[in-house]
Design a protein around this motif. Structure first.
Motif, PDB file in Angstrom:
ATOM      1  N   ARG A  13      12.435  -2.372 -23.334  1.00  0.00           N
ATOM      2  CA  ARG A  13      12.467  -1.647 -24.601  1.00  0.00           C
ATOM      3  C   ARG A  13      11.812  -2.447 -25.720  1.00  0.00           C
ATOM      4  NH1 ARG A  13      18.103  -0.561 -25.930  1.00  0.00           N
ATOM      5  NH2 ARG A  13      17.901   1.186 -24.510  1.00  0.00           N
ATOM      6  N   HIS A  14      11.965  -3.753 -25.696  1.00  0.00           N
ATOM      7  CA  HIS A  14      11.489  -4.582 -26.809  1.00  0.00           C
ATOM      8  C   HIS A  14      10.181  -5.309 -26.528  1.00  0.00           C
ATOM      9  CE1 HIS A  14      14.992  -3.899 -29.311  1.00  0.00           C
ATOM     10  NE2 HIS A  14      15.704  -3.962 -28.198  1.00  0.00           N
ATOM     11  N   THR A  15       9.550  -5.032 -25.390  1.00  0.00           N
ATOM     12  CA  THR A  15       8.282  -5.675 -25.052  1.00  0.00           C
ATOM     13  C   THR A  15       7.164  -4.641 -25.122  1.00  0.00           C
ATOM     14  OG1 THR A  15       9.429  -7.225 -23.591  1.00  0.00           O
ATOM     15  CG2 THR A  15       7.056  -6.999 -23.272  1.00  0.00           C
ATOM     16  N   PRO A  16       6.087  -4.940 -25.842  1.00  0.00           N
ATOM     17  CA  PRO A  16       4.981  -3.984 -25.922  1.00  0.00           C
ATOM     18  C   PRO A  16       4.323  -3.777 -24.562  1.00  0.00           C
ATOM     19  CG  PRO A  16       4.374  -6.074 -26.960  1.00  0.00           C
ATOM     20  CD  PRO A  16       5.823  -6.173 -26.580  1.00  0.00           C
ATOM     21  N   ALA A  17       3.578  -2.699 -24.444  1.00  0.00           N
ATOM     22  CA  ALA A  17       2.943  -2.338 -23.166  1.00  0.00           C
ATOM     23  C   ALA A  17       2.054  -3.454 -22.627  1.00  0.00           C
ATOM     24  CB  ALA A  17       2.147  -1.048 -23.318  1.00  0.00           C
ATOM     25  N   ASP A  18       1.429  -4.217 -23.504  1.00  0.00           N
ATOM     26  CA  ASP A  18       0.560  -5.306 -23.048  1.00  0.00           C
ATOM     27  C   ASP A  18       1.304  -6.640 -22.968  1.00  0.00           C
ATOM     28  OD1 ASP A  18       0.883  -5.621 -25.772  1.00  0.00           O
ATOM     29  OD2 ASP A  18      -1.205  -6.179 -26.139  1.00  0.00           O
ATOM     30  N   GLY A  19       2.629  -6.611 -23.118  1.00  0.00           N
ATOM     31  CA  GLY A  19       3.439  -7.820 -23.063  1.00  0.00           C
ATOM     32  C   GLY A  19       3.835  -8.186 -21.648  1.00  0.00           C
ATOM     33  N   GLU A  20       4.658  -9.202 -21.543  1.00  0.00           N
ATOM     34  CA  GLU A  20       5.095  -9.675 -20.243  1.00  0.00           C
ATOM     35  C   GLU A  20       6.605  -9.882 -20.209  1.00  0.00           C
ATOM     36  OE1 GLU A  20       3.051 -13.197 -19.009  1.00  0.00           O
ATOM     37  OE2 GLU A  20       1.086 -12.343 -19.443  1.00  0.00           O
ATOM     38  N   ILE A  21       7.173  -9.688 -19.034  1.00  0.00           N
ATOM     39  CA  ILE A  21       8.583  -9.977 -18.777  1.00  0.00           C
ATOM     40  C   ILE A  21       8.621 -10.850 -17.532  1.00  0.00           C
ATOM     41  CG2 ILE A  21      10.833  -9.018 -18.147  1.00  0.00           C
ATOM     42  CD1 ILE A  21       9.931  -6.427 -19.608  1.00  0.00           C
ATOM     43  N   ALA A  22       9.306 -11.970 -17.626  1.00  0.00           N
ATOM     44  CA  ALA A  22       9.401 -12.886 -16.492  1.00  0.00           C
ATOM     45  C   ALA A  22      10.872 -13.116 -16.155  1.00  0.00           C
ATOM     46  CB  ALA A  22       8.735 -14.219 -16.821  1.00  0.00           C
ATOM     47  N   VAL A  23      11.169 -13.132 -14.864  1.00  0.00           N
ATOM     48  CA  VAL A  23      12.525 -13.378 -14.396  1.00  0.00           C
ATOM     49  C   VAL A  23      12.495 -14.614 -13.499  1.00  0.00           C
ATOM     50  CG1 VAL A  23      14.483 -12.448 -13.106  1.00  0.00           C
ATOM     51  CG2 VAL A  23      13.043 -10.913 -14.460  1.00  0.00           C
ATOM     52  N   THR A  24      13.381 -15.556 -13.795  1.00  0.00           N
ATOM     53  CA  THR A  24      13.480 -16.744 -12.959  1.00  0.00           C
ATOM     54  C   THR A  24      14.937 -16.936 -12.544  1.00  0.00           C
ATOM     55  OG1 THR A  24      13.773 -18.214 -14.859  1.00  0.00           O
ATOM     56  CG2 THR A  24      11.533 -17.905 -14.068  1.00  0.00           C
ATOM     57  N   ALA A  25      15.117 -17.514 -11.381  1.00  0.00           N
ATOM     58  CA  ALA A  25      16.464 -17.813 -10.886  1.00  0.00           C
ATOM     59  C   ALA A  25      16.408 -19.147 -10.164  1.00  0.00           C
ATOM     60  CB  ALA A  25      16.947 -16.718  -9.943  1.00  0.00           C
ATOM     61  N   ARG A  26      17.437 -19.943 -10.395  1.00  0.00           N
ATOM     62  CA  ARG A  26      17.519 -21.229  -9.717  1.00  0.00           C
ATOM     63  C   ARG A  26      18.976 -21.650  -9.604  1.00  0.00           C
ATOM     64  NH1 ARG A  26      16.181 -22.076 -14.955  1.00  0.00           N
ATOM     65  NH2 ARG A  26      17.149 -23.778 -16.080  1.00  0.00           N
ATOM     66  N   GLN A  27      19.252 -22.512  -8.649  1.00  0.00           N
ATOM     67  CA  GLN A  27      20.597 -23.049  -8.516  1.00  0.00           C
ATOM     68  C   GLN A  27      20.581 -24.480  -9.015  1.00  0.00           C
ATOM     69  OE1 GLN A  27      22.555 -22.529  -4.763  1.00  0.00           O
ATOM     70  NE2 GLN A  27      24.335 -23.725  -5.397  1.00  0.00           N
ATOM     71  N   VAL A  28      21.529 -24.791  -9.889  1.00  0.00           N
ATOM     72  CA  VAL A  28      21.707 -26.142 -10.398  1.00  0.00           C
ATOM     73  C   VAL A  28      23.153 -26.519 -10.116  1.00  0.00           C
ATOM     74  CG1 VAL A  28      21.671 -27.622 -12.437  1.00  0.00           C
ATOM     75  CG2 VAL A  28      19.966 -25.796 -12.209  1.00  0.00           C
ATOM     76  N   GLY A  29      23.335 -27.381  -9.159  1.00  0.00           N
ATOM     77  CA  GLY A  29      24.697 -27.754  -8.770  1.00  0.00           C
ATOM     78  C   GLY A  29      25.455 -26.540  -8.270  1.00  0.00           C
ATOM     79  N   ALA A  30      26.594 -26.282  -8.880  1.00  0.00           N
ATOM     80  CA  ALA A  30      27.454 -25.174  -8.456  1.00  0.00           C
ATOM     81  C   ALA A  30      27.190 -23.903  -9.252  1.00  0.00           C
ATOM     82  CB  ALA A  30      28.916 -25.581  -8.595  1.00  0.00           C
ATOM     83  N   GLN A  31      26.051 -23.841  -9.939  1.00  0.00           N
ATOM     84  CA  GLN A  31      25.756 -22.661 -10.756  1.00  0.00           C
ATOM     85  C   GLN A  31      24.399 -22.061 -10.418  1.00  0.00           C
ATOM     86  OE1 GLN A  31      26.079 -24.020 -14.820  1.00  0.00           O
ATOM     87  NE2 GLN A  31      28.210 -23.384 -14.886  1.00  0.00           N
ATOM     88  N   ILE A  32      24.342 -20.748 -10.572  1.00  0.00           N
ATOM     89  CA  ILE A  32      23.081 -20.014 -10.496  1.00  0.00           C
ATOM     90  C   ILE A  32      22.679 -19.709 -11.930  1.00  0.00           C
ATOM     91  CG2 ILE A  32      21.956 -17.888  -9.725  1.00  0.00           C
ATOM     92  CD1 ILE A  32      22.810 -19.752  -7.428  1.00  0.00           C
ATOM     93  N   ILE A  33      21.443 -20.026 -12.285  1.00  0.00           N
ATOM     94  CA  ILE A  33      20.938 -19.768 -13.636  1.00  0.00           C
ATOM     95  C   ILE A  33      19.818 -18.746 -13.533  1.00  0.00           C
ATOM     96  CG2 ILE A  33      19.869 -20.755 -15.688  1.00  0.00           C
ATOM     97  CD1 ILE A  33      21.109 -23.462 -14.773  1.00  0.00           C
ATOM     98  N   ILE A  34      19.971 -17.664 -14.255  1.00  0.00           N
ATOM     99  CA  ILE A  34      18.961 -16.607 -14.265  1.00  0.00           C
ATOM    100  C   ILE A  34      18.482 -16.425 -15.692  1.00  0.00           C
ATOM    101  CG2 ILE A  34      18.512 -14.157 -13.833  1.00  0.00           C
ATOM    102  CD1 ILE A  34      20.587 -14.370 -11.558  1.00  0.00           C
ATOM    103  N   GLU A  35      17.162 -16.346 -15.866  1.00  0.00           N
ATOM    104  CA  GLU A  35      16.565 -16.140 -17.183  1.00  0.00           C
ATOM    105  C   GLU A  35      15.645 -14.929 -17.142  1.00  0.00           C
ATOM    106  OE1 GLU A  35      16.403 -20.678 -18.873  1.00  0.00           O
ATOM    107  OE2 GLU A  35      14.595 -19.877 -17.948  1.00  0.00           O
ATOM    108  N   ILE A  36      15.732 -14.122 -18.177  1.00  0.00           N
ATOM    109  CA  ILE A  36      14.839 -12.985 -18.358  1.00  0.00           C
ATOM    110  C   ILE A  36      14.142 -13.203 -19.692  1.00  0.00           C
ATOM    111  CG2 ILE A  36      14.670 -10.471 -18.601  1.00  0.00           C
ATOM    112  CD1 ILE A  36      17.256 -10.330 -16.885  1.00  0.00           C
ATOM    113  N   ALA A  37      12.853 -13.486 -19.616  1.00  0.00           N
ATOM    114  CA  ALA A  37      12.064 -13.790 -20.809  1.00  0.00           C
ATOM    115  C   ALA A  37      11.106 -12.641 -21.089  1.00  0.00           C
ATOM    116  CB  ALA A  37      11.274 -15.086 -20.603  1.00  0.00           C
ATOM    117  N   ASP A  38      10.941 -12.329 -22.370  1.00  0.00           N
ATOM    118  CA  ASP A  38       9.990 -11.284 -22.744  1.00  0.00           C
ATOM    119  C   ASP A  38       9.105 -11.762 -23.879  1.00  0.00           C
ATOM    120  OD1 ASP A  38      10.973 -10.442 -25.444  1.00  0.00           O
ATOM    121  OD2 ASP A  38      12.740  -9.814 -24.332  1.00  0.00           O
TER     122      ASP A  38
END
Length: 113
Positions: A13-38
């Motif tokens: 909704r907040h990213t223009p048509a020519d923009g980008e959205i990136a999703v990353t996931a990684r495990q750090v120790g006992a946690q899963i970290i997920i990021e959604i960048a726009d």
């Protein structure tokens, strides 16, 4: 499913048509970290502490450009908290936003809520 749906919908909704959205996931120790960048319009610093509050909306032109009720990020944050996770958001006006969350890895036992 609802967590990802709300976060992706918000990014789209907040990213223009020519923009980008990136999703990353990684495990750090006992946690899963997920990021959604726009590469959307970003969020002003004074609004960042409130974006996961129920019904919080930035007043002004965003109301017409981005209709909604201000509950999508609240629901996402509640899901994360109920799974003993943590929410983070970084943003800069004109440069986009990064919503992140940490959850216990599946191989880690959840403590009772």
């Amino acid at each position: 499913t609802r967590l990802f749906s709300n976060l992706f919908e918000n990014a789209v909704r907040h990213t223009p048509a020519d923009g980008e959205i990136a999703v990353t996931a990684r495990q750090v120790g006992a946690q899963i970290i997920i990021e959604i960048a726009d590469t959307g319009g970003g969020i002003a610093p004074e609004h960042l502490p409130h974006v996961t509050e129920r019904f919080y909306r930035v007043e002004g032109k965003n109301e017409k450009t981005f209709p909604g009720f201000g509950i999508g990020l609240f629901i996402a944050a509640e899901i994360i908290h109920r799974h003993q996770g943590k929410v983070g958001v970084k943003s800069e006006p004109g440069k986009g936003s990064v919503f992140s969350f940490r959850l216990p890895a599946l191989n880690q036992p959840l403590s009772p809520v």
